[in-house]
Design an enzyme around this catalytic site. Structure first.
Site, PDB file in Angstrom:
ATOM      1  N   LYS A   1      -1.709 106.931  92.174  1.00  0.00           N
ATOM      2  CA  LYS A   1      -0.517 107.429  93.093  1.00  0.00           C
ATOM      3  C   LYS A   1       0.594 107.391  92.774  1.00  0.00           C
ATOM      4  O   LYS A   1       0.927 105.980  92.518  1.00  0.00           O
ATOM      5  CB  LYS A   1      -1.643 106.547  94.585  1.00  0.00           C
ATOM      6  CG  LYS A   1      -0.373 106.845  95.856  1.00  0.00           C
ATOM      7  CD  LYS A   1      -1.266 106.605  96.549  1.00  0.00           C
ATOM      8  CE  LYS A   1      -0.651 106.383  97.804  1.00  0.00           C
ATOM      9  NZ  LYS A   1      -1.831 105.542  98.836  1.00  0.00           N
TER      10      LYS A   1
ATOM     11  N   GLU B   1      -9.610 108.723 100.619  1.00  0.00           N
ATOM     12  CA  GLU B   1      -8.921 107.592 100.208  1.00  0.00           C
ATOM     13  C   GLU B   1      -9.590 107.127  99.669  1.00  0.00           C
ATOM     14  O   GLU B   1      -9.820 105.812 101.442  1.00  0.00           O
ATOM     15  CB  GLU B   1      -7.440 107.653  99.812  1.00  0.00           C
ATOM     16  CG  GLU B   1      -6.810 106.343  99.845  1.00  0.00           C
ATOM     17  CD  GLU B   1      -5.149 106.770 100.266  1.00  0.00           C
ATOM     18  OE1 GLU B   1      -4.423 106.385 100.649  1.00  0.00           O
ATOM     19  OE2 GLU B   1      -4.642 105.696  98.754  1.00  0.00           O
TER      20      GLU B   1
ATOM     21  N   CYS C   1      -2.447 110.857  99.286  1.00  0.00           N
ATOM     22  CA  CYS C   1      -1.929 110.400 100.409  1.00  0.00           C
ATOM     23  C   CYS C   1      -0.386 110.528 100.561  1.00  0.00           C
ATOM     24  O   CYS C   1      -0.070 111.162 101.077  1.00  0.00           O
ATOM     25  CB  CYS C   1      -2.765 109.332 100.726  1.00  0.00           C
ATOM     26  SG  CYS C   1      -2.448 108.467 102.659  1.00  0.00           S
TER      27      CYS C   1
END
Lengths: 301, 301
Positions: free
Chosen positions: A112, A40, A149
């Site tokens: 995200k 990331e 994540c």
């Protein structure tokens, strides 16, 4: 399929960090990787340890970054999953995975969706939650369920990708320990992180890959070079725990990295195994969808 | 909270099997168990290895069974999670967990929502899928998210219980190996079963308990006594794999049984830990509920 996992420490600045990434991509590409996954926000240090408006400068290169990584994908003839800081317009930023085809073209992006906010993980300050939903990205190596994540803690995200035909789940990640925590606590955190994603693999009958950052980054990044010189820096910071992994369609462990070494690993994943596993364990057959509507509620008081 | 996990082999008939269960309940109650959990369909052999209309006779005692286990709960002063064969009316049966209070009264029932159907696990023949949804059961020891076996593979079931305030997930279970499978395959199956439930613990920040059957039961139950005499019977059957477990609110392993020994184990669970774990990892805070509506779809074509 041959998948290349690439992760390494922050190298002190963006140029050196990208050069290291390129070296490792070259290595896995030479070793046969068809799909390469990066950690990331791989271009730089993990800037979310502080809330600082100056850090929005790091997104100014967004348009150039996309051009750059497209060329990298083309050069090595790989499908490439990157994790970039997207500047959409002034005051509107996302934590975005950009996926490139072997010819260098962008085949899809994922913004995200779940954004964390913990001490030293101040992501809500930087990133507007994604507005593209959970959409797999079609590539020449398969339909990729790219998430990022914090998404990895949410069974809903994994399931939605699977229900849209994702053949594999992929999580570029930045997670680590605080040095002040007890050893037991650190172990629980790491194993919980592995366990929840392994669960997604089992529940959905597909492989899961996470590629996580490695190494210590001080909260005050100007102290980075000083911290590099000592094994146990006294600075506040995050010790990214590595432990990148691959689980197969039945949740079986195929690969797991350690918590310190840079990673340029090629892992073979049997993409046909999903078909067999889902025939044996047909969880999708028996979902009680008429009883699931409360999943769209915040809580049921 | 002190939780008693009770599991053992089928003892040859219903009377002997229940007597063994009572002996083990007495043992865990004496050792301080406040809540006791039994294995799936604990009164008898696992009859779903065949599709046989005669087996519906096993549900004829449903009303008496409830009275009986209520007396057991009262005698030992425990909250008791049982797993019974419910006859609702002629031709309508459920796989039902009945939960009793310390005073012997029924505080709630849960009808297994996800029903499997595999060779020798012909549950769709016997059990109508539950129509009560995913409703936790309030007891004097807490709000229990009681689910049953196949439900354990579904993150949706775990999440819905958590969203309704369940403080713990509980799975009476009947799962095992076929002796003909390779050792590697057996290991993958068992570890997948553990992993997916451990994942529920992590994703929801609550403890998870599974209590599974133990021992070999031939498909042709009339061969049971013969099979008992040999370590490696040639009969078709299921070797229930035990491995009952408890994971804490952070997915940390608190207890795990082996695959052969009868179980009368008292395990201490810190029910306050959920509060801390959820403050550290506030997954419920960040769910993207407006993007979850497709979870009620079968598949998104």
């Amino acid at each position: 399929m041959q998948v290349g996992l690439v992760a390494h420490k922050f190298m002190g600045n963006k140029e050196k960090t990208i050069q290291k990434t390129l070296d490792l991509i070259e290595k896995v590409a030479k070793n046969g990787a068809q799909l390469v996954i990066l950690q990331e926000l791989h271009q730089n240090y993990y800037f979310c340890q502080n809330e600082s408006v100056e850090c929005f400068d790091l997104a100014n290169s967004w348009e150039d970054d996309k051009v750059f990584w497209g060329k990298v994908a083309k050069k090595f003839g790989i499908v490439l999953v990157t994790s970039l800081f997207e500047k959409r317009t002034a005051g509107l930023y996302h934590n975005t995975a950009v996926v490139f085809e072997k010819d260098g073209k962008i085949v899809g992006i994922y913004r995200k969706m779940h954004i964390p906010d913990d001490p030293q993980f101040y992501e809500k300050f930087y990133f507007t939650p994604g507005d593209l939903g959970f959409e797999p990205i079609d590539t020449s190596v398969g339909r990729l369920g790219v998430l990022v994540c914090w998404d990895q803690w949410y069974p809903e995200a994994a399931r939605l990708m699977a229900l849209k035909g994702a053949e594999i789940l992929i999580y570029p990640t930045a997670i680590g320990w605080f040095d002040g925590d007890e050893k037991d606590e650190k172990s629980r955190q790491l194993e919980a992180w592995v366990a929840v994603q392994r669960g997604h693999s089992v529940a959905n009958g597909i492989p899961v890959i996470a590629v996580n950052r490695i190494g210590f980054e001080p909260q005050n990044i100007s102290e980075f070079e000083k911290c590099k010189k000592t094994k146990n820096p006294k600075e506040n910071g995050i010790r990214f725990w590595g432990n990148s992994f691959v689980f197969g369609s039945q949740g079986e462990q195929i690969f797991r990295a350690n918590d310190t070494d840079e990673l340029a690993q090629v892992v073979t994943i049997d993409m046909q195994r999903c078909e067999n596993v889902r025939r044996w364990w047909p969880f999708l057959r028996d979902r009680r969808i008429e009883a699931y509507e409360n999943l769209t509620k915040r809580f049921i008081d």
